[in-house]
Every structure is written in structure tokens, then in C-alpha cells.
Design a protein around this motif. Sequence first.
Motif, PDB file in Angstrom:
ATOM      1  N   GLY A 160      -4.752   0.185   5.529  1.00 38.40           N
ATOM      2  CA  GLY A 160      -5.605   0.786   4.511  1.00 38.40           C
ATOM      3  C   GLY A 160      -6.860   1.414   5.048  1.00 38.40           C
ATOM      4  N   GLY A 161      -7.624   0.691   5.843  1.00 35.08           N
ATOM      5  CA  GLY A 161      -8.886   1.202   6.355  1.00 35.08           C
ATOM      6  C   GLY A 161      -9.858   0.088   6.621  1.00 35.08           C
ATOM      7  N   VAL A 162     -11.152   0.409   6.530  1.00 33.20           N
ATOM      8  CA  VAL A 162     -12.195  -0.568   6.855  1.00 33.20           C
ATOM      9  C   VAL A 162     -12.146  -1.761   5.915  1.00 33.20           C
ATOM     10  N   ASP A 163     -12.003  -1.511   4.611  1.00 36.81           N
ATOM     11  CA  ASP A 163     -12.009  -2.584   3.608  1.00 36.81           C
ATOM     12  C   ASP A 163     -10.975  -2.246   2.551  1.00 36.81           C
ATOM     13  N   ILE A 164      -9.795  -2.847   2.648  1.00 32.56           N
ATOM     14  CA  ILE A 164      -8.695  -2.471   1.765  1.00 32.56           C
ATOM     15  C   ILE A 164      -8.976  -2.826   0.314  1.00 32.56           C
ATOM     16  N   THR A 165      -9.924  -3.741   0.058  1.00 29.92           N
ATOM     17  CA  THR A 165     -10.258  -4.080  -1.333  1.00 29.92           C
ATOM     18  C   THR A 165     -10.931  -2.914  -2.050  1.00 29.92           C
ATOM     19  N   LYS A 166     -11.475  -1.960  -1.265  1.00 33.20           N
ATOM     20  CA  LYS A 166     -12.114  -0.779  -1.850  1.00 33.20           C
ATOM     21  C   LYS A 166     -11.154   0.413  -1.914  1.00 33.20           C
ATOM     22  N   LYS A 167      -9.894   0.176  -1.616  1.00 29.51           N
ATOM     23  CA  LYS A 167      -8.832   1.189  -1.669  1.00 29.51           C
ATOM     24  C   LYS A 167      -9.174   2.443  -0.852  1.00 29.51           C
ATOM     25  N   PRO A 168      -9.500   2.279   0.431  1.00 30.93           N
ATOM     26  CA  PRO A 168      -9.788   3.464   1.258  1.00 30.93           C
ATOM     27  C   PRO A 168      -8.545   4.327   1.416  1.00 30.93           C
ATOM     28  N   ILE A 169      -8.749   5.636   1.475  1.00 28.86           N
ATOM     29  CA  ILE A 169      -7.611   6.549   1.563  1.00 28.86           C
ATOM     30  C   ILE A 169      -7.547   7.230   2.929  1.00 28.86           C
ATOM     31  N   TRP A 170      -6.326   7.520   3.341  1.00 23.34           N
ATOM     32  CA  TRP A 170      -6.006   8.360   4.485  1.00 23.34           C
ATOM     33  C   TRP A 170      -6.733   7.939   5.763  1.00 23.34           C
ATOM     34  N   ASP A 223      -9.902  -7.336  21.334  1.00 26.11           N
ATOM     35  CA  ASP A 223      -9.815  -7.769  22.726  1.00 26.11           C
ATOM     36  C   ASP A 223      -8.496  -7.365  23.361  1.00 26.11           C
ATOM     37  N   SER A 224      -7.611  -6.722  22.587  1.00 24.47           N
ATOM     38  CA  SER A 224      -6.307  -6.283  23.083  1.00 24.47           C
ATOM     39  C   SER A 224      -5.990  -4.928  22.487  1.00 24.47           C
ATOM     40  N   PRO A 225      -5.291  -4.064  23.222  1.00 22.97           N
ATOM     41  CA  PRO A 225      -4.943  -2.763  22.643  1.00 22.97           C
ATOM     42  C   PRO A 225      -4.046  -2.897  21.413  1.00 22.97           C
ATOM     43  N   ARG A 226      -3.323  -4.023  21.311  1.00 19.62           N
ATOM     44  CA  ARG A 226      -2.417  -4.219  20.187  1.00 19.62           C
ATOM     45  C   ARG A 226      -3.045  -5.038  19.061  1.00 19.62           C
ATOM     46  N   GLY A 227      -4.369  -5.207  19.125  1.00 15.44           N
ATOM     47  CA  GLY A 227      -5.093  -5.872  18.047  1.00 15.44           C
ATOM     48  C   GLY A 227      -5.073  -7.393  18.171  1.00 15.44           C
ATOM     49  N   PRO A 228      -5.612  -8.064  17.142  1.00 14.25           N
ATOM     50  CA  PRO A 228      -6.098  -7.530  15.858  1.00 14.25           C
ATOM     51  C   PRO A 228      -7.434  -6.805  16.005  1.00 14.25           C
ATOM     52  N   TYR A 229      -7.644  -5.774  15.142  1.00 12.62           N
ATOM     53  CA  TYR A 229      -8.853  -4.963  15.172  1.00 12.62           C
ATOM     54  C   TYR A 229      -9.772  -5.336  14.007  1.00 12.62           C
ATOM     55  N   VAL A 230     -11.057  -5.454  14.323  1.00  9.74           N
ATOM     56  CA  VAL A 230     -12.075  -5.818  13.347  1.00  9.74           C
ATOM     57  C   VAL A 230     -12.996  -4.617  13.137  1.00  9.74           C
ATOM     58  N   PRO A 231     -13.264  -4.215  11.884  1.00 13.57           N
ATOM     59  CA  PRO A 231     -14.123  -3.048  11.665  1.00 13.57           C
ATOM     60  C   PRO A 231     -15.577  -3.334  12.010  1.00 13.57           C
ATOM     61  N   ALA A 232     -16.272  -2.311  12.474  1.00 10.58           N
ATOM     62  CA  ALA A 232     -17.705  -2.425  12.731  1.00 10.58           C
ATOM     63  C   ALA A 232     -18.450  -2.619  11.417  1.00 10.58           C
ATOM     64  N   PRO A 233     -19.565  -3.370  11.429  1.00 13.50           N
ATOM     65  CA  PRO A 233     -20.318  -3.599  10.183  1.00 13.50           C
ATOM     66  C   PRO A 233     -21.083  -2.374   9.707  1.00 13.50           C
ATOM     67  N   ASN A 234     -21.248  -1.371  10.582  1.00 12.71           N
ATOM     68  CA  ASN A 234     -22.070  -0.206  10.231  1.00 12.71           C
ATOM     69  C   ASN A 234     -21.240   1.030   9.931  1.00 12.71           C
ATOM     70  N   ASN A 235     -19.957   0.856   9.570  1.00 18.11           N
ATOM     71  CA  ASN A 235     -19.131   2.017   9.213  1.00 18.11           C
ATOM     72  C   ASN A 235     -19.615   2.646   7.911  1.00 18.11           C
ATOM     73  N   PRO A 236     -19.495   3.995   7.778  1.00 20.09           N
ATOM     74  CA  PRO A 236     -18.956   4.948   8.750  1.00 20.09           C
ATOM     75  C   PRO A 236     -19.983   5.282   9.824  1.00 20.09           C
ATOM     76  N   ILE A 237     -19.494   5.728  10.970  1.00 21.76           N
ATOM     77  CA  ILE A 237     -20.393   6.114  12.059  1.00 21.76           C
ATOM     78  C   ILE A 237     -20.648   7.628  12.062  1.00 21.76           C
ATOM     79  N   LEU A 238     -19.961   8.344  11.182  1.00 22.90           N
ATOM     80  CA  LEU A 238     -20.171   9.780  11.008  1.00 22.90           C
ATOM     81  C   LEU A 238     -19.709  10.158   9.614  1.00 22.90           C
ATOM     82  N   SER A 239     -20.546  10.837   8.840  1.00 26.87           N
ATOM     83  CA  SER A 239     -20.154  11.377   7.547  1.00 26.87           C
ATOM     84  C   SER A 239     -21.316  12.179   6.971  1.00 26.87           C
ATOM     85  N   GLN A 240     -20.979  13.142   6.115  1.00 25.02           N
ATOM     86  CA  GLN A 240     -22.003  13.883   5.375  1.00 25.02           C
ATOM     87  C   GLN A 240     -21.827  13.690   3.868  1.00 25.02           C
ATOM     88  N   ARG A 241     -21.044  12.706   3.470  1.00 23.01           N
ATOM     89  CA  ARG A 241     -20.637  12.588   2.067  1.00 23.01           C
ATOM     90  C   ARG A 241     -21.723  12.050   1.141  1.00 23.01           C
TER      91      ARG A 241
END
Length: 578
Positions: free
Chosen positions: A237-247, A281-299
Motif C-alpha cells: 500500500g505505502g507508508v501507512d496503509i490505514t490512510k489508503k495511500p495510492i500508487w 537491514d536486508s534488501p528483502r526487508g522488512p522495510y520500515v517507513p521513515a517518520p518524516n515522509n514524504p521527503i519530496l512533494s509540492q502538494r
Amino acid sequence: MMKKLFFQRFSLLAITILLSMAGVADAIGQRNANRNAPLFSQFVYEGNDQVYIDNPLGPDEFYTPILQGCYPDPAIVRRGDDYFMVHSSFAMFPGVPIFHSKDLVNWKQIGHVLDRKSQLKVYDSGISAGIYAPAIKFNPFNETFYMITTQFAGGIGNMVVKTKDPFQGWSDPYKLNFEGIDPSMFFDDDGKAYVVHNDAPDAGKELYSGHRVIKIWDYDLEKDQVIAGTDKIIVDGGVDITKKPIWIEMPHIYKKDGRYFLMCAEGGTGGWHSEVIFVSDSPRGPYVPAPNNPILSQRYLNPNRPNRVEWAGHADLVEGPGGKLYGVFLAIRPNEKNRVNIGRETFILPVDWSGEFPVFENGLVPMQPKLKMPAGVVNKTGTEGYFPNGNFTFTENFTTEKLDYRWIGMRGPREDFISVTRRGLQIRPFETNIKEVRPISSLFKRQMHQRFTASTVLEYTPRSEKDLAGMVCYQSELFNYVFGVTKKGKDFYLVLQRTERGKSTIIASEKIDVKKPIHLQIDADGDNYNFNYSFNGTDYTTLGGTVSGDILSTNVAGGFTGNLIGLYATSVNDAQPE
């Protein structure tokens, strides 16, 4: 025996004469066809945007976007002092423009990655099909460059090509055995290779529209194929699937201080676009999102701010001169009616990775048109063969056989319909109309400014109402303007045709004399387009008055490209003067 030999020799002589006569006939036919082919003797494109007038460069500054016009989905790689950058090309031919730089400021186009029909099978693709989101990587273990992408054409799907030297061309595609889009590669320090990409959730687990996942596969470098059974979902889903992130899409893996960072676009390539990052810690995860996302946006910004830049995302990182990190990404600059005619362009920003996660410097505040150059770099854009940006003039006199790489075809090679003569460029008309989803005989260049003029000089005598040659503004096969010379009865006309959602209407037509060359000009200022003509190159008349560029925007036309300015010819014209 002598009689038999005589007849054999006579028969051979007769066949030779017949073949010779056929060759002469073919040559005459080709010469006659070329005689009727339109001749374009000059093309001049001049951009004059207010943002560059208001923001002149200082001696230590350069402009962003670094590539203006439809150069979306940038991906970048460094090997030694060489930088290579690639971009989506959809149904344009050749595909995947590739640029080279030594300093991230001055760029030269060195060609296209997919420049052969064996690599690019977009002959029946809509303009926004074809090549999506290429990624370019270098594997130091086998000293090989890889370009991996999705080709929505020819039954290919996800594919990879490779080379030892990007200046010398690329292999034919290796078709990859997985679904989804936006693949990228990662080569770890231990020599192992991986592919990451966007995909649909597992069957029956889609939670909402736009719900996507990121998958990883192990990659076999000997077979150039993902290893069956190694696929794993590493982001759902994305950074936080409870917020229904898209694409969630276009993943890239980077390694820093022994940890693995997965950077992706999130929010779709529109107003909610952004860049986010995860760590493992591994290329195959698990991956944890950064707390300061997004790191780029103009929205989140004020829509009434000056010199707006929007839709920022789809980024890639690279170490710049002196060790400073930079990120390239796509964004758009809408016109005064909030329409996107130029398309998605390539921007650049410095990146701060002094903390745990990278952050695009000034990537969350209103972007400015200028940046400070890396230390020791001299801005040479627009000179010495380097790609121009800012306001500039591009002139093509069609005097050399090798055309500038900025000239492209649609769904097929430009060489299939053009020839350079002593007097200029001839276009051999195809029996295809610009509204068809087939190769068309039109030579295109991207619109790169909100305010521009594009002009050409045309010599052409159409033989029938089915013949037309001139200029086009082309957003897609369904949305375009045709501005050209055709015939009705014994008279010749200049016509302006507007096509919206595939339905065409004649805006205006004017009877003309084709004995003299005609100067055609497209003059645009934001949403306002004028199609002008002249017989002396000085005094221009507007045909049909000012028309809207609405159909040349992605807002109206949809898709993923920007407006293309074309030199066009057809032998199945349907733009009939009124």
C-alpha cells in the motif's frame, strides 16, 4: 546446340533489359514521388518564458528543470566521472532518450537506448502506451550497464537491455517473467542482484482503488531473468496503509552504512504525487517507513504561489561532484489556466543525508527556478553541444544527414519517411492519418516553454484533396491541431483542423497560391495558440484567430506526454477546406 545457346543468351539479355527497365521505372516513380513530397527548408523554435526573464542566471547558478519539455520519469546512474540519465518515451520512436554529463549541470543527449525495431515494438500503441519508467543501473561486478523498463507493446511487458558502453548501443530486450510496472535493479556488495517493482496486491487482497505493492525478486545475472519463487512483497500500500495511500511505485534501493533504503513514489503522478522512503537491514526487508515522509512533494502548498511547480515525485538519487548528493525527479509547470501542455519535466535538487534518512533540500517548500552550481562547475548549457535550458532558440536548417536527437517519430523510425536533400528535408507521406494508431509521417519536437514560436518554410503542391502537409500540435491521436496545405478542386488551401476526442472540426481555411514557399508559424502564450502564415517571412496572418490549447494539455487529453510540434505529411488527409 548453337541455336540453343543463342536462345539462352537472348533470354538472359531480354531479362536483363526488362529488369533494367523496371529499375528505371522504379527510379522514375520514386523521383516523381519525391517531387511531390513536401519540402521543409528551415525550422526555428524560440522559447521566451517570463520566469527566465525575471530570474536571470548568476555566474554560479543553473536552472531547474534541467530538461524542459516531455522528459518524464528520470533515472540516473554514475560510473566514475560519468553520469547517464534516461526517461520514459511511451510510443515515441526511438525510445528512452539517454543523456550524459560530467557534472549534473551540463547535459548532452547521446542517443536513445531503444533505437531499433527489434527493441521497440510500439507500431500499434496509443501515444501513452509503450515505454514506462526506465531505470538505469551499473553493476561493478561485471562492468555492465542495465536499463530495465516496462514496454506496453508487442507482447513484451517488463524487459531489460544491457551494454558495456552506453555510447555504443544496447542489446535486444530480455523479456522478464513478472507482472506489474516500474522495475528497477539493485546490485549488492556481495555480487547478488535483485529486481524491485510495482505490482497489484495478491488476488483477493485489494483493499481500495489504487492499492498497489512493491515486490522484490532475486535476479540471475547469467540468465538475465528473475528467479522463480523468490518474489516477496516488501511494501503493502505505502507508508501507512490505514490512510489508503495510492500508487506506490518506481522503487529504488540504495545502500548506506550497511543498511538498505527503499525510495518510492507515492500518491500517483498528479496533484498528490510525492517521494517516500523506507529502511531495512536486508534488501528483502522488512522495510520500515521513515517518520518524516514524504521527503519530496509540492502538494501542500498555496496554489496561488508564483512560478508554480507541481506533481513532484518519481525520483532517483546520485552522488554529485565533490560528494554532494542530488536527486532528479519529475514535476510540472502549469500554465495560467492550470493546464499542463509542456508535460512532465526533469528537475533536480540537492539532497541532505546527514541524518538517518535523505531529505530533498527545499523539496517541501515552493521550488525556485535557480540553484547554486556544484563547486567548480561552469554552466555551459546551450553551448558546445550541451542541451539548452531557460529561454533559447533552436534552429534546424536540415543541411546534414544526421538530425538532432530531439527530432523523433511516432511509433516508427523517422528514417522510414524522411530524406535530407540539398534544399532541405523531404517527408514521404504515409497512407496514415495523424488520428490513427499506426506509424505516422510526422517529425516531432517537444514543446519546452509556455511562450514560444515554432516556424517552418514549406514548399508543396498537393495533387489531390487526400494530400496535406504542414505543421501539427499533437498531444495524442485523439487530441491535436493540424495546420497544413491541401487541395480542393483546382484550388489550394491552408486549413486549420481541431481534433478533440477523435472528432475533427475545421476552424478555418484560406485559399492560397502554392507557387511560392509558405511560412508556417505556431505562436503560443500559455493557453492561447495562434496558427500563422506568411509568404515573405515577415508579415504574418493568423488563420482562424486565437484558439485554445486545452486539447494539448494532459488535463483535457489525459495520458502522460506533453505537446509535440510536428512537421507532418499524409496521403489520406481528411481536413477538407470549407
